[in-house]
Scaffold this motif. Structure first.
Motif: not given
Length: 287
Positions: A46-49, A193-195, A221-223
């Motif tokens: 997940p890149t978003l919460i 560090r989400c990626a 978010g990933l980028l």
């Protein structure tokens, strides 16, 4: 369903295509299950919460003629906001009040929900547009005639607000509505560090077979996280030749392209996650 970040779900084997997805936690279990039962190995990063902020929602609906939900989280936040009320927020007398939602999100607008809004549920009409997009919702609402519509939307933190919500509000105004924006929940970047799970998998033999985006904010978010690892999206493609980038509908695809991520396949049926899984089956499981 319990999920473990950046880990596969049991029951898959080494030849199952690995599909990474960046969906927030509130949607992740559903997509992970669909991927698993369709012979994929899901990799959740997940890149978003998303966090509800129901206290921002008004407990009084009488000034409005409609409420327009553009996400499942908005509906859930509204439910949380109305739970402690001693009486429903809409009086039983008056003209028809419209509750609008998109695709499978409308499943939450059941009899219990309508009773929660109004002591006389027959005063409330549920509207689900034929196409699960905000533009289609605006069209289905019809002319506003100066009436007010409550719009529970997210406050976006850590990434830029995608153009979807501002565009939706503009379209409502153009249709004669007076949209009242309320930030009913928060969409926040999951951090630098989400990626990590995607980066780690891309370094392994076999790498990634696909990545699924269900919103353009997930892409950003990933980028942002990839930059923390000194990488760009093209580095993932280089590490995983043949990587398929899938978007859950044309709005997400357009947002990804705007951010410089080329999309390979787009779900044409985007009222549920079944559509994006179907296009992955056609693309990755061809015999």
């Amino acid at each position: 369903m319990a999920l473990t970040t950046a880990m596969s779900t049991g029951g898959t084997t080494a030849h199952n295509p690995t599909v990474a997805f960046t969906t927030p936690p509130n949607y992740a279990a559903r997509l992970s299950h669909l991927l698993t039962v369709n012979a994929f190995k899901p990799l959740w990063c997940p890149t978003l919460i998303i966090q509800p902020t129901p206290s921002n929602l008004t407990p009084f609906l009488d000034p409005f003629s409609a409420i327009a939900f553009t996400s499942r989280t908005a509906i859930q936040s509204f439910i949380h906001a109305t739970e402690p009320l001693p009486q429903p927020p809409l009086s039983p007398d008056g003209p028809t009040f419209t509750v609008a939602a998109l695709g499978k999100d409308a499943e939450l607008l059941d009899r219990d929900f309508l009773s929660r809004i109004c002591a006389r549920p027959d005063r409330v009409s549920v509207l689900v547009p034929p196409t699960a997009t905000p533009s289609s919702l605006t069209e289905a609402l019809g002319p506003g005639g100066g009436r007010e519509v409550l719009c529970p939307v997210p406050a976006v933190v850590g990434v830029e607000e995608p153009p979807v919500v501002p565009g939706f509000l503009r379209e409502l105004r153009a249709g004669g509505w007076v949209p009242v924006r309320v930030e009913a929940y928060e969409t926040r970047w999951a951090g630098p560090r989400c990626a990590e799970g995607i980066v780690r998998r891309s370094e392994e033999e076999g790498g990634l077979d696909a990545v699924v985006f269900t919103s353009s904010a997930e892409v950003e978010g990933l980028l942002k996280s990839l930059q923390e690892f000194g990488l760009g999206f093209e580095d993932l493609r280089r590490r995983s030749p043949g990587l398929v980038v899938a978007a859950h509908g044309p709005v997400t695809a357009a947002g990804a392209e705007r951010l410089g991520v080329e999309v390979d396949v787009v779900s044409s049926k985007f009222d549920s996650f079944d559509g994006v899984v179907d296009v992955l089956k056609v693309t990755l499981l061809r015999t």
